[in-house]
Design an enzyme around this catalytic site. Structure first.
Site, mmCIF file in Angstrom:
data_model
loop_
_atom_site.group_PDB
_atom_site.id
_atom_site.type_symbol
_atom_site.label_atom_id
_atom_site.label_comp_id
_atom_site.label_asym_id
_atom_site.label_seq_id
_atom_site.Cartn_x
_atom_site.Cartn_y
_atom_site.Cartn_z
ATOM 1 N N ASP A 160 29.633 35.961 61.710
ATOM 2 C CA ASP A 160 28.427 36.692 61.330
ATOM 3 C C ASP A 160 27.232 36.352 62.200
ATOM 4 O O ASP A 160 27.044 35.216 62.614
ATOM 5 C CB ASP A 160 28.078 36.411 59.865
ATOM 6 C CG ASP A 160 29.008 37.156 58.928
ATOM 7 O OD1 ASP A 160 29.071 38.397 59.040
ATOM 8 O OD2 ASP A 160 29.693 36.498 58.121
ATOM 9 N N GLU A 218 31.032 46.385 49.181
ATOM 10 C CA GLU A 218 31.532 45.149 49.756
ATOM 11 C C GLU A 218 30.519 44.087 49.400
ATOM 12 O O GLU A 218 29.322 44.246 49.645
ATOM 13 C CB GLU A 218 31.585 45.272 51.281
ATOM 14 C CG GLU A 218 32.960 45.356 51.852
ATOM 15 C CD GLU A 218 32.888 45.431 53.367
ATOM 16 O OE1 GLU A 218 32.160 44.627 53.975
ATOM 17 O OE2 GLU A 218 33.543 46.313 53.927
#
Ligand SMILES: Cc1ncc(COP(=O)(O)O)c(C=O)c1O
Lengths: 271, 405
Positions: free
Chosen positions: A61, A50
């Site tokens: 995040d 990823e």
């Protein structure tokens, strides 16, 4: 149509083990080191890569991935360079699936059709776009499927049985189960609740289910791999990048530190 | 963009939360069920007369509405053209229009059984309003504020603390309003059970732009009635400053279908739009996706969000509410900008001529009025939204005037 992602999960199923999915931010801490990092990931034990597309405002995040994105942007990373990295990686590896993960705006600005064409040509297999829920499928999900890319959706603890069919409808490749309520890299997953939720989601889909957000150790990876088809490790790797830096710059240790941690966690997944 | 003028400008958004191509619900999956819940709860509350009655009661007795529509006689004389009125949102409890929206959202949060309220703030006015309402109802309140803004809006930081709120500095990115919004969204993702996110402007994912607009429409609805009482007719022009665009949308929306009314939004041009140091998203940005919606945003060619710059913390935001983006493209509203310097001049003029210390945000609207009013005839009725008072800004202004406090 079978993508590299489908193939990889099918192969691992025969081997009888879960996939290790590794997340690193593209261009962190710089282009050359980032390429060195991803080139070594498969050998270290990563089954799927990823690759985070840096964005200034990553709302899902935590600090580790926020900082990694900013490091990459400061070093000049762009969406185009992220595709270049994938293309460079593909020169020596045509089998390991690569999934781009990020936020919609840079793609929207690049142009959706152009992005899909460029990503496919570079060797990208799937996309995870955090701020595109099923309600916005017309934007990128449906065009991506048409272009032959997997669109991997996040399912979360708030994805109850009523919502699950909506989330899973246009998902392909695998389902990414977000194991914590919260942003990346902050809380540790509650392993019992992960197992229950994975079992619950399996009642809704035949797709493989990978679990991530907050997985840091081989031990956690081992227990998640018992119920899930894949384990995603991200913030821990990004932190390994960070601690290897000197004055913000890559050192000979940087790629090695990431690969070492991946090997360790891979043992957890494989045992 | 080739768009046909609609029959009404007041019907949006559609069921997907879109105004034309703008708006939408670009959020992480964790938040999606919450946003759907909020929408359902808001639709129910809107249809419930007891909710409206409760809100009206608080707006009258706690906020102090209606706010006056005041004829600014000396400013009118000085500029020598249009007859200028101020809609006095600065006289509301807590000193700005922000409380109108906060009262609505906090009553909704109570209805939904939420006990923990989070908010983002730039100038601190929305944070203070949220802290105030939370104190009034005994709710826990956490306000995210960029580190830069904490420094330049100290009085408001202290006010929030006095009111019992926790002020959490946003340390990421540009450390201003956009980063405070990111932090609030991150908090919400992590605290879905008990937390209500009280957004301070007409931005964010659907239904926020619609809901905040509805709660702020009291500004325009009152203005319409008051102007009828004063002058027996509609105003000829409306001017408001735009950060995210909530005071502007509140004033504008009730007039959108009155074709004779000229409507102008004023963005912050900072050091000048051509210097790159500004916060004028429509004038200097382009359509993209940030904070849950598609709208005009300041960004670079890679789609990375760039920092906004304005002397006014409340306008220092690289986006604008999606309905404004649509009103711009349909040309119903014109969007212009005023620089820091122009706003400071307008600020001082307003103090001296009207005995009103305006906030730096509406000083941008005043600055545009100073350019426009002299070009209009004396029977032209102009309304400026005086969105807040300037007590919070005296340190910034002193600094720019070279005065040490
Ligand atoms: C007095 C005042 N006016 C205007 C604004 C800008 O916000 P909006 O454009 O949502 O009205 C603010 C924001 O803090 C404010 O405090």
């Amino acid at each position: 149509m079978t993508t590299r992602i489908d193939q990889r999960f099918a192969d691992l199923k025969k081997e009888g083990r879960a996939a290790l999915v590794t997340f690193v931010t593209a261009g962190d801490p710089d282009y050359a080191t980032s390429l060195e990092i991803i080139k070594g990931l498969p050998k270290a034990g990563a089954d799927i890569i990823e690759f985070g597309m840096p964005f200034t405002d990553p709302m899902a995040d935590g600090p580790a991935i926020q900082e990694a994105g900013l490091r990459a942007l400061h070093a000049g990373q762009t969406l185009i360079k992220t595709l270049d990295l994938v293309r460079d990686f593909r020169k020596s590896d045509d089998r390991t699936p690569v999934v781009l993960m990020g936020y919609y705006n840079p793609i929207y600005i690049h142009g959706v059709e152009r992005f899909l064409k460029d990503a496919k040509a570079a060797g990208v297999d799937g996309l995870i776009i955090v701020d595109l829920p099923p309600e916005e499928d017309d934007e990128l999900c449906l065009p991506a499927i048409k272009a032959g890319l997997n669109f991997i959706r996040l399912a979360t603890p708030t994805t109850d049985d009523k919502r699950a069919p909506t989330v899973l409808r246009n998902t392909s490749g695998f389902v990414y189960y977000v194991s914590v309520l919260g942003i990346t890299g902050t809380k540790a997953p509650d392993l019992k609740s992960v197992e229950q939720n994975v079992t619950r989601l399996k009642g809704h889909t035949k797709l493989p289910i990978a679990v991530g957000f907050g997985v840091k150790t081989a031990e956690q990876a081992r227990s998640i791999a018992k119920s899930a088809d894949g384990v995603v490790v991200g913030s821990a790797l990004v932190n390994a990048v960070k601690t290897s830096l000197k004055a913000g710059k890559a050192t000979p240790e940087t790629a090695k530190a990431v690969h070492r941690l991946v090997s360790e966690i891979a043992q957890g997944v494989r045992s | 963009m080739n768009q046909i003028a609609p029959n009404s400008y007041r019907t949006g958004p559609d069921e997907k939360g879109l105004f034309g191509i703008y708006g939408g619900r670009f959020v992480a999956e964790t938040l999606m069920p919450l946003i759907l819940d909020l929408q359902k709860a808001y639709d129910e509350a809107k249809a419930d007369p007891t909710f409206q009655a409760e809100l009206d009661g608080f707006l009258e007795h706690y906020v102090g509405r209606p706010s006056p529509l005041y004829f600014a006689e000396r400013l009118t004389e000085h500029l020598g053209g249009a007859k200028i009125y101020f809609k006095r949102e600065d006289l509301n409890h807590t000193g700005a229009h922000k409380i109108n929206n906060v009262m609505g959202q906090i009553l909704l949060a109570r209805r939904m059984g939420k006990t923990r309220i989070i908010a983002e703030t730039g100038a601190g006015q929305h944070g203070v309003a949220t802290a105030t309402a939370c104190a009034r109802f005994g709710l826990k309140c956490i306000v995210y504020m960029g580190e830069v803004d904490i420094e330049r809006q100290k009085p408001n930081v202290f006010r929030m603390k006095l009111l019992g709120a926790e002020v959490v500095p946003a340390l990421s990115g540009s450390r201003t309003l956009k980063d405070a919004l990111n932090e609030a969204l991150r908090d919400w993702v992590a605290n879905v059970e008990d937390t209500f996110y009280c957004i301070g402007t007409v931005a964010g994912p659907h239904p926020y732009p619609e809901m905040v607009r509805d709660f702020q429409c009291i500004i325009g609805n009152e203005t319409k009635k008051q102007m009828h009482r004063h002058e027996g007719r509609l105003p000829d022009s409306l001017i408001a400053a735009i950060g995210g665009g909530s005071n502007a949308m509140g004033l504008f929306h009730p007039f959108l279908d009155d074709a004779s009314v000229e409507i102008i939004g004023v963005e912050a041009a900072g050091s000048g739009v051509d210097t790159g140091k500004h916060a004028a998203s429509i004038t200097g940005g382009r359509p993209g996706i940030l904070h849950g919606n598609r709208t005009y945003i300041l960004m670079d060619d890679d789609g990375q969000i760039t920092e906004a710059h304005s002397i006014s913390a409340g306008l220092d935001y690289p986006g604008i509410g999606p309905e404004h983006a649509w009103l711009n493209d349909t040309k119903r509203v014109s969007y212009v900008s005023a620089t820091d310097k122009e706003a400071l001049e307008a600020f001082q003029l307003c103090c001296q001529l009207e005995g009103i210390i305006p906030a730096l945000e509406p000083s941008h609207a005043l600055a545009h009025a100073m350019k426009l009013a002299p070009t209009k005839p004396k029977d032209h009725l102009m309304v400026i939204c005086m969105s807040g008072r300037g007590d919070k800004d005296i340190f910034t202004v002193a600094d720019h005037l070279g005065v040490k406090l």
